[in-house]
Every structure is written in structure tokens, then in C-alpha cells.
Design a protein around this motif. Structure first.
Motif, short mmCIF file in Angstrom:
data_model
loop_
_atom_site.label_atom_id
_atom_site.label_comp_id
_atom_site.label_asym_id
_atom_site.label_seq_id
_atom_site.Cartn_x
_atom_site.Cartn_y
_atom_site.Cartn_z
N PHE A 50 -41.21 20.06 18.87
CA PHE A 50 -41.12 21.29 19.65
C PHE A 50 -40.80 20.92 21.10
O PHE A 50 -41.25 19.89 21.61
CB PHE A 50 -42.42 22.08 19.59
CG PHE A 50 -42.55 22.92 18.35
CD1 PHE A 50 -42.31 24.29 18.39
CD2 PHE A 50 -42.86 22.33 17.13
CE1 PHE A 50 -42.41 25.05 17.24
CE2 PHE A 50 -42.96 23.09 15.98
CZ PHE A 50 -42.73 24.46 16.02
N PRO A 85 -38.70 25.42 18.38
CA PRO A 85 -38.54 24.26 17.49
C PRO A 85 -37.42 23.34 17.96
O PRO A 85 -36.42 23.78 18.54
CB PRO A 85 -38.19 24.90 16.15
CG PRO A 85 -38.63 26.32 16.25
CD PRO A 85 -38.47 26.70 17.69
N GLN A 131 -41.51 24.68 9.21
CA GLN A 131 -40.74 23.50 9.63
C GLN A 131 -41.72 22.36 9.93
O GLN A 131 -41.92 21.97 11.08
CB GLN A 131 -39.90 23.83 10.87
CG GLN A 131 -38.97 25.02 10.68
CD GLN A 131 -38.19 25.36 11.94
OE1 GLN A 131 -37.55 24.49 12.55
NE2 GLN A 131 -38.21 26.62 12.34
N HIS A 178 -35.96 16.61 14.69
CA HIS A 178 -36.91 15.52 14.46
C HIS A 178 -36.15 14.28 14.01
O HIS A 178 -34.95 14.37 13.69
CB HIS A 178 -37.96 15.93 13.43
CG HIS A 178 -37.41 16.32 12.10
ND1 HIS A 178 -37.08 15.39 11.12
CD2 HIS A 178 -37.10 17.53 11.57
CE1 HIS A 178 -36.61 16.02 10.05
NE2 HIS A 178 -36.61 17.32 10.30
N ALA A 206 -40.62 19.44 12.20
CA ALA A 206 -39.96 19.73 13.48
C ALA A 206 -40.77 19.27 14.68
O ALA A 206 -42.00 19.38 14.70
CB ALA A 206 -39.68 21.22 13.60
N TRP A 252 -32.39 28.65 22.51
CA TRP A 252 -33.75 28.18 22.74
C TRP A 252 -34.42 28.82 23.96
O TRP A 252 -35.63 29.02 23.97
CB TRP A 252 -33.78 26.66 22.87
CG TRP A 252 -32.89 26.10 23.95
CD1 TRP A 252 -31.60 25.73 23.83
CD2 TRP A 252 -33.26 25.85 25.31
NE1 TRP A 252 -31.11 25.27 25.04
CE2 TRP A 252 -32.11 25.32 25.96
CE3 TRP A 252 -34.43 26.02 26.05
CZ2 TRP A 252 -32.11 24.97 27.32
CZ3 TRP A 252 -34.43 25.66 27.40
CH2 TRP A 252 -33.29 25.14 28.01
N TRP A 270 -43.41 28.92 12.64
CA TRP A 270 -42.51 27.78 12.84
C TRP A 270 -43.16 26.49 12.36
O TRP A 270 -42.55 25.69 11.65
CB TRP A 270 -42.15 27.65 14.31
CG TRP A 270 -41.10 28.58 14.80
CD1 TRP A 270 -40.11 29.16 14.06
CD2 TRP A 270 -40.94 29.04 16.14
NE1 TRP A 270 -39.33 29.96 14.87
CE2 TRP A 270 -39.80 29.89 16.15
CE3 TRP A 270 -41.61 28.81 17.34
CZ2 TRP A 270 -39.35 30.52 17.31
CZ3 TRP A 270 -41.16 29.42 18.49
CH2 TRP A 270 -40.04 30.28 18.48
N ALA A 271 -44.40 26.27 12.77
CA ALA A 271 -45.07 25.01 12.44
C ALA A 271 -45.23 24.83 10.93
O ALA A 271 -45.11 23.71 10.41
CB ALA A 271 -46.43 24.96 13.13
#
Length: 245
Positions: A101, A49, A96, A52, A99, A78, A92-93
Motif C-alpha cells: 500500500f 493499493p 488483495q 508487490h 498487495a 491513486w 482491499w487488504a
């Protein structure tokens, strides 16, 4: 070679039309954000992630005056966090939803990052010459990203051959021409959003389903196109005509 590409007709013209025809489709919304991310991971590109866009030209992180707004990972870990695991990317998607990627380079793949004008010129030449070009992305901040196989990470660090084209995120402004993202670097992957408006994005021109090529098969055309682009940028503006005294 210059004669072969001097005109706009024939095969080059068809390739130009194909490239123009691809762009409107790629720019339309997220095109299924989670589906795009899963397709990227399924192609072997490890994801993590990223920040943004915040208000205006800001960033979602809490760093005052963030130097790379909406373009950096969320976690300092990361490199170890990056994964192609479907379940993790789905979590994650969904958790968040705003966000961006990044994909960590130098593990499976590298990225050759060039000015957009130079990248489009090189892509036409490469496709017209029948060169196997892998995934390619465009960014609305004026860059084109060519995804390639990595140079590798040798077991013996003494065997690692550095390259002055290597680009780390914090030094990108020092590489206005070709940037080679390898070990220790990263790039945004589609459908990332950029600061400055909802229509500013990173999008695929050629999707991640294309096999990764050897970077050396693209390097000469990309460096030549960057050199021509740099020459055009440095040329003084022509004097108005006719001259008046």
C-alpha cells in the motif's frame, strides 16, 4: 551542539539503545498486516493499493522492465482513490492479500525521505534535543521516511511555492539526498515488501500513532545529516598504511 553529541554515553546513549531495541520488534513479520494498515489510516494517512514483488526482482504489474518494482500504485487514479475509510481498506487488504500500500502525500501529510544512515543520525539528535518527531519508517532499500504535516494546498495556485527538494516518484533517482514528498507524490507504508527477498521490507520505527510535526522543525537536522552523509560518501578511500614504494 557538536560537543553535546560527541560522546556515546548519557542521554544519547540511552536513545541509541532505544532505537536499536525497537528494530528487531518492527522487523518481525507483518505484525498483522491489516491491523497496521488500519492504524495508519486511523491516523489520517490516506492509502491506496500498490504493486508487490514478482518473481526475483520483478513486479506484480505487467509492465516490462518496471522502473519501480513493487513501489508504485496499482491504479492510475491513486490520488482520488486514496482513502482512510476503514471498510474500503479492509476490502482491499482481504481481496488483495499480497498487495503493498502507498500513502498519497500532500493531502494531509508530507514525507521527508533521507538516506538511512543520515536518518538514523538525525533521529537520535532530534530525540535527544526533545523535538517532537512524528511517525518514522525504515526501508530496506536504504531510506528513512519522516512523516510530517503537509505544507498545504492553497486555493490560489499562484500562491503555491515550489521547492527544488520536491520529489515525484519518477524523479527519485535524481534526489539521492533529501527528498520532499508533497503534492502529487507517494511513499510505501509498512508492512510493504520489497523485491529481492522476503526479508526486505518497509517497517515502522515510530508508529503512526505519533502526531505529525511541522516539517520545518525537522528540516535543519535532516539536511545537516544528509550533508554529512554526502561528504562521507564522496571522500576518497584512504590509502593503505603503511605506504609502500
Amino acid at each position: 551542539m557538536s560537543a553535546e553529541f560527541g560522546g556515546r554515553g548519557g542521554r544519547q546513549g540511552r536513545i541509541s539503545q532505544w532505537l536499536r531495541g525497537r528494530r528487531p520488534k518492527e522487523t518481525a513479520g507483518d505484525g498483522g498486516r491489516e491491523a497496521q494498515l488500519l492504524a495508519t489510516a486511523a491516523a489520517g494517512l490516506p492509502l491506496a493499493p500498490a504493486a508487490h514483488p514478482g518473481a526475483g526482482y520483478g513486479c506484480s504489474c505487467d509492465r516490462v522492465g518496471c522502473p519501480t518494482p513493487a513501489r508504485h500504485p496499482v491504479s492510475f487514479a491513486w490520488q482520488t482513490q486514496s482513502t482512510t475509510d476503514r471498510a474500503q481498506i479492509e476490502r482491499w487488504a482481504r481481496h488483495q492479500p499480497q498487495a503493498n500500500f502507498i500513502t498519497a502525500t500532500g493531502m494531509v501529510h508530507d514525507v521527508l525521505d533521507v538516506p538511512l544512515e543520515a536518518g538514523r543520525e538525525a533521529l537520535e539528535r532530534l530525540l535527544a534535543a526533545g523535538v517532537e518527531v512524528g511517525p518514522v519508517a525504515e526501508s530496506d532499500d536504504g531510506r528513512m521516511l519522516f512523516f510530517t504535516l503537509t505544507r498545504g494546498t492553497p486555493e490560489d495556485e499562484d500562491e503555491w511555492w515550489p521547492c527544488e527538494l520536491d520529489c515525484h516518484p519518477e524523479t527519485m533517482d535524481e534526489h539521492p539526498g533529501l527528498r520532499w514528498h508533497c503534492r502529487g507524490s507517494y511513499v510505501l507504508v509498512p508492512p510493504a515488501r520489497l523485491p529481492g527477498g522476503d526479508d526486505r521490507r518497509v517497517r515502522w520505527v515510530r508508529g503512526p500513532e505519533h502526531p505529525l510535526p511541522d516539517p520545518l522543525s525537522l528540516l535543519e537536522d535532516l539536511t545537516d545529516a544528509c550533508a554529512r552523509h554526502s561528504d562521507r560518501q564522496s571522500d576518497p578511500a584512504p590509502a593503505p598504511w603503511p605506504l609502500r614504494h
